[in-house]
Write an enzyme that holds these catalytic residues in place. Structure first.
Site, short mmCIF file in Angstrom:
data_model
loop_
_atom_site.label_atom_id
_atom_site.label_comp_id
_atom_site.label_asym_id
_atom_site.label_seq_id
_atom_site.Cartn_x
_atom_site.Cartn_y
_atom_site.Cartn_z
N CYS A 127 12.54 -21.76 27.20
CA CYS A 127 13.97 -20.65 26.39
C CYS A 127 14.37 -21.79 25.19
O CYS A 127 14.60 -22.98 25.32
CB CYS A 127 14.61 -20.07 27.35
SG CYS A 127 16.17 -19.74 26.70
N THR A 190 9.14 -17.50 23.06
CA THR A 190 10.03 -17.45 21.62
C THR A 190 9.89 -18.37 20.22
O THR A 190 9.92 -20.15 21.22
CB THR A 190 11.00 -16.48 21.38
OG1 THR A 190 11.73 -17.29 21.83
CG2 THR A 190 10.64 -15.54 22.01
N GLY A 241 3.67 -10.85 21.03
CA GLY A 241 3.48 -9.82 20.37
C GLY A 241 2.64 -9.31 20.45
O GLY A 241 0.76 -8.41 19.26
N GLY A 262 5.98 -8.21 26.27
CA GLY A 262 7.46 -7.98 26.14
C GLY A 262 8.18 -6.67 25.26
O GLY A 262 7.87 -5.68 25.57
C1 SIN Z 1 13.88 -16.97 26.93
O1 SIN Z 1 13.78 -17.00 26.15
O2 SIN Z 1 13.35 -17.87 27.39
C2 SIN Z 1 14.91 -16.04 28.19
C3 SIN Z 1 15.68 -15.17 26.87
C4 SIN Z 1 16.64 -15.43 27.53
O3 SIN Z 1 16.87 -14.30 28.50
O4 SIN Z 1 17.86 -16.07 27.45
#
Ligand code: SIN
Length: 301
Positions: A127, A190, A241, A262
């Site tokens: 994350c 991401t 993506g 996702g």
């Molecule tokens: C993540 O980016 O791994 C989780 C996203 C989130 O729930 O903050």
């Protein structure tokens, strides 16, 4: 007709499409709906030891070819999540995603997810916007290996690690997972991103930094899977993506045994799983592939 079955270590999936963590997975009912819509498995929301409200709004934006989120890992905490897991596993395979600040926290969470019926654990080591978690533990190969070793020695179900693209040592991180005994890697989470509102001369997200997902990141994800395939021997699950069967095939041919979806659900709804699997089936028939396995990594040959 070719079979869509795929295996990741000792786990067998009816098809290679899996719901990525963070979308439609806060409740057992939404995960069950995704499984009913044809997904081969779902990954839970990333869950921590305690309830967490996440970041304040704004924490989600649509941008050209994607989305930026800085949710901040909101979740009800592991104990309250038990009932959601139990509701979802009636319908199919659920992988428990967990995040922690230390190996000890990961061990505690993994044990509970195993007790709740998860078929595997996905360690969120990636994350990009939660202080003390995610990439702050997932970009150091030693910390990654220590976490994987600790979790592996505490549970019986397979352990997957979700990796970040926000590093120049992705292959080293992949090797750390493999050397720690990890069963698979998931790539990618991401990309660190920001949007500034010129009129206010300020970043739009309350947290300033978020993570970019969606079509924009697919070539980055495909390249990451391709690199990992050259560096490690454990299975790879590709994500980032994917919105149609051709995107999924790119990941498979780069080296992924399965793929996660996702952001595309925002546009297409959970029906996307069946649609993409149908597209892969037709492609296999047309080009003479008899299994997913026969396509995994063939772009390297
Ligand atoms: C993540 O980016 O791994 C989780 C996203 C989130 O729930 O903050």
């Amino acid at each position: 007709m070719g079979s869509l079955k795929t295996t990741i270590g000792k786990l067998e999936f009816t098809n290679p499409s899996i719901l990525a963590s963070g979308i439609m997975d806060e409740t057992g009912l939404s995960m069950a709906r995704v499984l009913d819509s044809g997904a081969g498995a779902v990954v839970s929301k990333s869950i921590g030891t305690k309830a967490n409200l996440g970041h304040v709004n704004p924490c989600f934006l649509e941008v050209t070819s994607g989305y930026i989120n800085s949710m901040g890992l909101p979740n009800p905490g592991i104990d309250a999540y038990k009932k959601e897991m139990e509701m979802a596993i009636i319908k199919g395979k659920v992988i428990g995603s967990i995040y922690g600040a230390s190996a000890q926290e990961f061990v505690e969470l993994a044990g509970k997810m195993e007790d709740f019926g998860a078929c595997a654990i996905e360690l969120n080591l990636s994350c990009p916007h939660a202080k003390g978690y995610g990439i702050e533990v997932g970009t150091d190969p030693k910390i990654v290996k220590d976490i994987v070793v600790a979790v592996k020695s505490s549970i019986k179900i397979p352990v997957w690690a979700k990796l970040t693209p926000n590093t120049h040592i992705l292959s080293d991180i992949g090797r750390a997972v493999e050397n720690g005994g990890g069963d698979a890697v998931v790539a990618i989470n991401t990309l660190k991103a920001m949007v500034i509102e010129p009129e206010f001369a300020k970043p739009v997200l309350s947290n300033k930094i978020g993570g970019l997902s969606g079509n924009a990141i697919k070539p980055v994800g495909v390249r990451a899977v391709y690199d990992l395939r050259e560096s490690i021997s454990i299975p790879i699950i590709g994500t980032g993506g994917i919105s149609n069967y051709r995107d999924a095939l790119e990941y498979i041919m780069a080296g992924a045994s399965a793929f996660q979806i996702g952001s595309a659900i925002f546009n297409d709804g959970p029906e996307i799983f069946r649609k993409i699997c149908g597209g892969i089936s037709k492609f296999m028939k047309r080009y003479g592939y008899d299994s997913i396995e026969s396509m995994v990594g063939i772009a390297h040959e």
